[in-house]
Scaffold this motif. Structure first.
Motif, PDB file in Angstrom:
ATOM      1  N   MET A   1      -0.256  14.215 -42.241  1.00  0.00           N
ATOM      2  CA  MET A   1       0.431  15.513 -42.957  1.00  0.00           C
ATOM      3  C   MET A   1      -0.579  16.448 -43.717  1.00  0.00           C
TER       4      MET A   1
ATOM      5  N   ALA B   1       5.878  19.088 -40.456  1.00  0.00           N
ATOM      6  CA  ALA B   1       6.347  17.973 -41.328  1.00  0.00           C
ATOM      7  C   ALA B   1       7.172  17.193 -40.535  1.00  0.00           C
TER       8      ALA B   1
ATOM      9  N   TYR C   1       3.792  10.569 -45.961  1.00  0.00           N
ATOM     10  CA  TYR C   1       3.041  11.892 -46.643  1.00  0.00           C
ATOM     11  C   TYR C   1       2.033  11.348 -47.613  1.00  0.00           C
TER      12      TYR C   1
ATOM     13  N   TYR D   1       3.983  18.629 -52.290  1.00  0.00           N
ATOM     14  CA  TYR D   1       3.640  19.461 -51.034  1.00  0.00           C
ATOM     15  C   TYR D   1       4.335  20.687 -50.799  1.00  0.00           C
TER      16      TYR D   1
ATOM     17  N   ARG E   1      -1.188  20.773 -50.574  1.00  0.00           N
ATOM     18  CA  ARG E   1      -0.554  19.607 -51.060  1.00  0.00           C
ATOM     19  C   ARG E   1      -1.712  19.119 -52.118  1.00  0.00           C
TER      20      ARG E   1
END
Lengths: 75, 565
Positions: free
Chosen positions: B436, B442, B526, B534, B545
């Motif tokens: 990610m 996503a 993630y 994020y 992020r």
């Protein structure tokens, strides 16, 4: 780094085996055997940089004498 | 159908979409529209719906009065389905489509390799569905008709165009003559032969492959599984490849490689096609030919997808071989990438230069698709005797050598691009593992919302940015809570979302939606820890992020992601 110094314990034995590998084969069969051999060795070596050096060395001094027929560039 | 609920079984191929005279045709001067989309295929319809759903009035022009004739594109990828979920049609596509994840490759008579395109659980959507293009267009059309600010004009062909720095003037030809229109932005989704591209003197360049393929879509009762089967050199079609794929309504896609010397007209005739199909199915299998087509293909793209106020999308902008299902899928991703940027520009919340990131990101994606598709084609259609020998060697070794299976290339199927080098990304300052990274689409995961099972991607802001805060479930400091809440109030709002472990939640969340992470999959995918934040774009790509939430950094990243930095 591609090793181009002698790395084979019995070089003549290897060369004989390589020639023997192609005994009684048509050019087409030989091409297939060579292709398999290259794939097997390439995977065994695994190092992309070494493989690229070997490919460049193999191609050194060879000037393409024809063009692949099955592609053309558009526009 | 208009205005009412769609009947259950519409013959979308037979549907005639009536031309209707528009008051614009009687106006003394060209009537202005903020956005005109040209081409009501999967890409143009997706773009128009996305824009309209975000509040932008859209005019969609199409030169025809029919949807897709023939099945055409049939494989729609996970990411495309997720985009269509956001557009409100994903479930319909999945309900009608044939879901599949598995591909099998045969060499001569033997299976040599199989692959699972979705090897892990915890995703709402499958790797792929197969669905005839006329259903895709039909479902998108019905969704489009629900949107009052989306107007479609059939039999409206763009025959002339004058691009200017402040807008584009179009000449449109209809059954009742020509008229003119003006727009701020023109989206050209008018297909591989794009008349708009030609009218602007632009080209899509690349390579064409000297090989021909026959598509025979047949209707039959068959007990093949819902998998992608690909043969190299099968006994029923020697020296060439064959692809078999299931579609809804008992229709099967069979794609025969014919070679360059095949006669494209003769090969289309039933007396040629039927014996080829019988060779595969056996003489006793009853089938009807549904659609037959002989095609060649090219891998090409335009140098740039943005030309001032004209934006090219889908096949108009780029073309690939069909073996990775990367054509229509990447076109829908073009549409989604463009829609939110265009909306921000039209609303005055982003400079027009934001649209250059559409060009940068989607050119990068097109190159990735062309690279993959060219590699597949080089494997399927060897260029010379040596590449043919390597192909056959790979397939023979694949039977008992693991490494060779991974080299077999019958198509690397569509996956969305990660925009690694996008100017909209804020590069990581903190250490993260996993996929990610900024620029990545996503990934989904199961969540629980108010005690109900749900899916992560469906919880994201439908048309805007989302801010995902991973907490340990303990109470949030009021200052932090207020900072999270205030994200929603800026000129470009960010929908905050709070992720908590299952069964724990802060007492007070100030109205911020809470996503419980029941299996810890969201946290793992993630690479999150308590405090991780994020920032996700409206098209669900990660743009920044951090290991801790800092509103100042989020504002800076948001400015960057909207071209305002």
């Amino acid at each position: 780094m591609l090793n181009t110094d002698l790395n084979l314990a019995a070089p003549d034995d290897f060369y004989e085996a390589l020639v023997e590998l192609h005994r009684d084969l048509t050019p087409e069969q030989s091409r297939l055997v060579n292709a398999k051999l290259i794939l097997l060795l390439a995977n065994h070596i695994g190092d992309q940089a070494v493989l690229r050096q070997a490919m460049a060395k193999a191609r050194e001094g060879i000037i393409p004498a024809c063009q692949d027929a099955d592609l053309r560039t558009l526009a | 159908m208009r205005g009412g609920k769609a009947p259950l079984n519409v013959d979308y191929q037979a549907l005639v979409l009536d031309y209707a005279r528009s008051p614009d045709q009687d106006a003394p001067r060209p009537v202005w529209h903020p956005v005109i989309v040209v081409g009501a295929g999967p890409v143009g319809l997706s773009a128009a719906i996305d824009l309209a759903q975000q509040g932008v009035p859209v005019l969609l022009l199409d030169d025809d009065d029919r949807l897709s004739t023939g099945s055409r594109a049939i494989c729609f990828a996970k990411r495309t389905l997720e985009i269509w979920d956001r557009l409100g049609v994903g479930q319909r596509m999945v309900d009608k489509g044939v879901t599949w994840n598995l591909g099998k490759v045969f060499f001569r008579e033997e299976p040599v390799y199989s692959f699972n395109l979705l090897p892990e659980a915890g995703h709402q959507r499958p790797a792929f569905i197969n669905l005839q293009q006329y259903y895709v267009e039909g479902f998108l059309l019905e969704r489009a008709r629900e949107l009052p600010n989306l107007e479609i004009r059939w039999k409206n062909q763009v025959t002339g165009l004058e691009p200017a720095p402040d807008g584009v003037t179009l000449t449109v030809s209809t059954p009742e003559g020509e008229y003119r229109l003006r727009c701020d932005w023109l989206v050209a989704a008018d297909g591989a032969r794009s008349p708009i591209r030609r009218a602007m003197g632009l080209e899509s360049k690349g390579r064409t492959f000297r090989d021909r393929f026959l598509i025979a879509d047949v209707r039959m009762q068959a007990d093949f599984p819902a998998e992608r089967w690909f043969w190299f050199d099968p006994p029923f079609h020697p020296n060439q490849s064959v692809l078999l794929h299931m579609q809804p309504d008992g229709v099967w896609r069979i794609d025969f490689q014919l070679g360059w010397d095949a006669d494209p007209v003769a090969e289309r005739q039933p007396d040629r096609v039927i014996p080829r199909v019988q060779a595969l199915l056996g003489r006793d299998t009853q089938f009807e030919l549904e659609w037959v087509s002989v095609y060649t293909f090219s891998c090409l793209r335009m140098e740039k997808f943005r030309h001032g106020r004209v934006l090219f999308a889908g096949d108009a902008a780029h073309g690939v071989s069909p073996f990775g299902a990367r054509g229509a899928n990447s076109g829908v991703q073009d549409a989604e990438n463009l829609a939110w940027k265009l909306r921000l520009v039209l609303e005055g919340k982003a400079p027009a230069s934001l649209l250059d990131s559409y060009d940068a990101e989607r050119v990068h994606a097109a190159d990735e698709n062309i690279l993959n598709s060219t590699r597949s084609t080089d494997f399927i259609t060897p260029k010379n005797e040596a590449s043919r020998a390597f192909r056959d060697a790979t397939l023979e070794l694949a039977k008992d050598c693991g490494f060779a299976r991974r080299l077999v290339n019958s198509g690397r199927l569509s996956v969305p691009s990660t925009y690694r080098d996008s100017p909209l990304n804020t590069p990581d300052g903190d250490a993260f593992e996993g996929l990610m990274q900024p620029g990545a689409p996503a990934v989904d995961a199961p969540v629980r919302v108010r005690g109900e099972s749900a899916w992560f991607l469906r919880q994201l802001g439908q048309n805007g940015f989302s801010g995902l805060y991973f907490s340990d479930g303990g109470d949030l400091h009021p200052v932090r809570l207020e900072a999270l809440r205030s994200l929603a109030g800026g000129a470009v709002p960010v929908q905050p979302l709070l992720v908590t472990p299952q069964g724990v939640r802060p007492e007070e969340t100030g109205g911020i939606p809470v996503l419980e992470d029941p299996e810890g999959l969201l946290t793992r995918r993630y690479d999150a820890q308590p405090g991780t934040f994020y920032l996700l774009r409206p098209d669900q790509h990660v743009c920044a992020r951090w290991r801790r939430f800092d509103p100042g950094l989020v504002r800076a990243a948001l400015a960057r992601a909207t071209g305002n930095a």
